[in-house]
Design a protein around this motif. Structure first.
Motif, PDB file in Angstrom:
ATOM      1  N   ASP A  31      34.234   7.069 -87.346  1.00  0.00           N
ATOM      2  CA  ASP A  31      35.010   6.871 -86.123  1.00  0.00           C
ATOM      3  C   ASP A  31      34.981   5.376 -85.811  1.00  0.00           C
ATOM      4  OD1 ASP A  31      36.360   7.044 -83.756  1.00  0.00           O
ATOM      5  OD2 ASP A  31      34.711   7.982 -82.650  1.00  0.00           O
ATOM      6  N   HIS A  32      35.936   4.655 -86.436  1.00  0.00           N
ATOM      7  CA  HIS A  32      35.987   3.192 -86.347  1.00  0.00           C
ATOM      8  C   HIS A  32      34.650   2.617 -86.853  1.00  0.00           C
ATOM      9  CE1 HIS A  32      37.835  -0.537 -85.213  1.00  0.00           C
ATOM     10  NE2 HIS A  32      36.765  -0.888 -84.492  1.00  0.00           N
ATOM     11  N   ALA A  33      33.849   2.001 -86.021  1.00  0.00           N
ATOM     12  CA  ALA A  33      32.601   1.385 -86.482  1.00  0.00           C
ATOM     13  C   ALA A  33      31.408   2.330 -86.379  1.00  0.00           C
ATOM     14  CB  ALA A  33      32.323   0.116 -85.681  1.00  0.00           C
ATOM     15  N   ASP A  34      31.613   3.543 -85.857  1.00  0.00           N
ATOM     16  CA  ASP A  34      30.512   4.498 -85.709  1.00  0.00           C
ATOM     17  C   ASP A  34      30.617   5.602 -86.774  1.00  0.00           C
ATOM     18  OD1 ASP A  34      29.769   3.024 -83.534  1.00  0.00           O
ATOM     19  OD2 ASP A  34      30.690   4.396 -82.069  1.00  0.00           O
ATOM     20  N   VAL A  35      29.490   6.256 -86.971  1.00  0.00           N
ATOM     21  CA  VAL A  35      29.440   7.441 -87.826  1.00  0.00           C
ATOM     22  C   VAL A  35      29.042   8.619 -86.950  1.00  0.00           C
ATOM     23  CG1 VAL A  35      28.360   8.551 -89.802  1.00  0.00           C
ATOM     24  CG2 VAL A  35      28.832   6.093 -89.869  1.00  0.00           C
TER      25      VAL A  35
END
Length: 725
Positions: free
Chosen positions: A74-78
């Motif tokens: 999710d963009h820069a997150d997991v």
């Protein structure tokens, strides 16, 4: 970082072949071209292509970590989530640029998550805690990730970038033990010796109901359950709970020829009456196990039941040979031709020396008539006669009677012509045994007398009858007829515990008594057929086994495969600083030599978790079915000589296919790859299933098969299935 290899073309796919851990190969896809390099040296591989590659696709932004837990970028997150309902479990924060690739990194204790970002960073996560364990700084955007196990047993991370750089990272995780071959050798269908399903309270309650001394307690109890529900194990546990140590009985005197001769002279005697006592001794349970499915006709059922009761009674009342011989000889002497048997006993007791003395007497007479001057002949005759008389007297007074009479008289009730072997002495056969009705009557009489003697010795008979649902309908009916005989007023108190599937046994009764099918007058209003009403009238206490649930899987796996191996405490994983990518290409890595423990593959935590998850997913929980799946899985591990954790997990699905859908394996042969490729496409799946010959009536099986393939690596399972089937 251990190594960098520059291909100068964008890397779109990576694959690893770890058949030989000391020489791991990495296949790199560069557009339409491919190259294979040695992971340990970075040198190009020249040789035949390997058959099976573990592929990591490009830009894999969603992955299955383990079981039902998945990860998605999710963009820069997991984001970690439940795969079935997409419920978010945890969010991993650390990257500052969009995540471009993800993969799994296996250790012995758990599965870790690897993520790469557009900025070139690679991070290693503990999915249970959300903690970042390692960080590596790359020089370019990572497009694909792959993991494998190096020659030192440590995991390696391989990253490929769009600039053509192949980097091999060593996160320096603790060295896990080596995974060894499977050591357990399968499991039989015999009753378990320990309570695997937590039914101890049920066993104790049955023991209390069967406790001797209560004349009003239920006499016929059924332990009811479906196939594989644990009826046999429960009966064995009850038997062990009821078992009591044998009473100490003096060996008594042996039955000599003299004692047997006196017994044959006597007229038929009445059994001694027990003198009344003010102190009433507590009865001891005598548990007898009987498996009627080994017998077919009514004669065989009664003979088998009589044999089982006889052997148990002998162990309880007659533990010594002297007592057994006296008891059975006294019983059998009542029904044989005693005078004829007595004459046979005398003839066999006479010493052979007396015959020689007769020959010597003839020689002496010949010597007198012909004057042969053989003076020693008379002395020889007298000596042989005296010795023969002494030998005969010793035999008569001290020798065992069983040495001179047929052994059947001392080993149990005499048998009928139908069951007697060619060696049976015809003198000991009762004429009534020649008729079928007479035979059944006398066998019942033998058992009745034995049960009465047990009561005199303060024993109460408890008969455990198992596998009644395996019998033919006629055998089932004969067992019930035998139980009815025991429940008559002539027999002392006897209790029965039957292990059965009521649906099967009721159908057997309906089949055996077809003439009652239309007699609605004998059917209870709440019963669908006379067979159910028959069970209602016969059984006083029906005990329905609780259904085996998914919660019982852990205990079954622990009992069958042993405890899961756990890593020894290691140093803190976050102790090292970030891994930098500024180092130049490292030459061939020196193997990390360390003495390592070898762990059987069935005790590996990831393998055990995979087994646990698949067993819990079975539509019908059954210990017997779980053993079948484990047996198949272990067998395939041996066939492939596999110690690879991931392959062992794939083989669980292969074993499940073999045990759940054996009727469809011939249709699936040759179509495994097509099925694996169509598992996510409804239209293609329907066409493939129809091509393989699945009809509308098979829709439930193909739906469950598709669900299984979706839950695992379908391509890997298909490849293994095509090798094994």
């Amino acid at each position: 970082m251990e190594r960098v290899v520059d291909f100068e073309q964008p890397i779109t796919e990576l694959a690893v072949n770890a058949d030989v851990r000391e020489d791991v190969l990495i296949r790199v896809t560069l557009g339409s071209n491919q190259a294979v390099v040695h992971a340990n040296t970075g040198q190009r591989y020249v040789g035949t292509n390997r058959l099976h590659w573990i592929v990591a696709g490009a830009n894999r932004l969603a992955t299955q970590i383990i079981g039902n837990i998945g990860a998605v970028a999710d963009h820069a997150d997991v984001v970690l989530h439940q795969r079935d309902d997409r419920r978010e479990l945890r969010r991993l924060k650390g990257h500052t640029t969009p995540v471009t690739a993800m993969g799994r990194c296996r250790t012995l204790e758990k599965m870790l998550l690897v993520s790469a970002s557009d900025g070139g960073t690679i991070r290693l996560w503990d999915v249970d805690t959300g903690e970042q364990l390692r960080q590596g700084e790359g020089a370019a955007q990572t497009s694909v990730l792959l993991t494998y196990t190096g020659p030192d047993g440590r995991p390696r991370i391989v990253s490929g970038s769009r600039t053509g750089k192949l980097r091999i990272w060593n996160p320096r995780l603790p060295v896990p033990p080596l995974t060894g071959l499977v050591v357990t050798r399968g499991f039989s269908d015999r009753a378990a010796r320990e309570d695997l399903l937590n039914r101890g309270t049920l066993v104790q309650a049955l023991k209390d109901v069967l406790k001797p001394g209560d004349e009003d307690a239920p006499t016929v109890i059924t332990v009811e359950g479906a196939w594989g529900s644990g009826k046999s194990t429960l009966l064995e546990l009850v038997k062990h709970r009821l078992a009591t140590p044998p009473a100490e009985v003096p060996p008594g005197r042996r039955l000599t020829v003299f004692a047997a001769d006196r017994r044959l002279w006597r007229s038929r005697t009445k059994p001694p009456k027990a003198e009344p006592s003010k102190i009433k001794l507590l009865a001891r349970p005598l548990v007898v196990s009987f498996n009627p499915w080994r017998h077919q006709s009514s004669e065989q059922v009664w003979a088998g039941l009589a044999k089982a009761v006889t052997e148990a009674a002998e162990a309880a009342m007659m533990p010594h040979q002297n007592i057994r011989e006296r008891y059975w000889f006294s019983r059998n002497a009542e029904r044989v031709d005693r005078r004829h048997l007595q004459r046979r006993l005398w003839r066999r007791t006479f010493s052979p020396l007396l015959s020689l003395a007769g020959l010597g007497f003839g020689l002496s007479v010949l010597n007198t008539l012909t004057n042969l001057k053989l003076g020693w002949a008379w002395w020889l005759t007298v000596g042989l006669a005296a010795t023969g008389l002494l030998h005969t007297g010793w035999r008569y007074l001290f020798a065992r009677a069983s040495a001179f009479l047929p052994g059947e008289l001392f080993a149990g009730p005499v048998v009928s012509n139908a069951f007697a072997g060619n060696t049976t002495d015809p003198l000991i056969r009762d004429p009534y045994y020649n008729a079928r009705a007479g035979y059944l009557y006398l066998v019942q009489h033998d058992v009745e007398a034995l049960v009465k003697d047990l009561a005199v010795h303060h024993h109460e008979l408890i008969v455990l009858i198992d596998d009644l649902d395996r019998c033919t309908p006629r055998t089932t009916a004969q067992v019930f007829e035998a139980i009815n005989v025991f429940l008559s007023d002539d027999f002392p108190a006897t209790k029965f515990v039957l292990g059965l599937d009521t649906t099967v046994v009721a159908a057997h009764v309906d089949n055996a008594y077809k003439e009652l099918a239309d007699a609605r007058i004998v059917t209870h209003p709440d019963d669908p057929s006379p067979g159910w009403t028959f069970l209602r009238k016969l059984v006083q206490l029906p005990v329905r086994l609780p259904r085996t649930t998914a919660d019982d899987v852990d205990q079954v796996l622990l009992a069958q495969l042993g405890p899961v191996h756990r890593e020894r405490p290691a140093a803190e994983l976050t102790a090292e600083a970030a891994i930098t990518a500024d180092a130049e290409v490292i030459k061939a890595a020196t193997p990390y030599e360390v003495e390592r423990e070898i762990v059987a593959i069935e005790r590996h935590p990831e393998v055990r978790e995979h087994l646990r998850r698949r067993l819990r997913a079975q539509p019908e929980q059954s210990v017997r079915e779980e053993k079948r799946l484990l047996n198949s899985w272990q067998f395939y591990l041996r066939v492939l000589e596999s110690t690879d954790v991931e392959e062992a997990c794939h083989l669980v699905a292969v074993a499940e296919i073999a045990t759940r859908w054996p009727a469809y394996l011939h249709r699936l042969r040759g179509g495994w790859q097509e099925l694996a490729g169509a598992v996510d496409d409804d239209v293609r799946w329907g066409a493939t299933i129809a091509k393989l010959g699945f009809a509308y009536s098979d829709r439930k099986a193909e739906e469950n098969l598709r669900e299984l393939l979706r839950d695992c690596d379908a391509q890997a399972v298909a490849w293994l299935a095509s090798r094994l089937f």
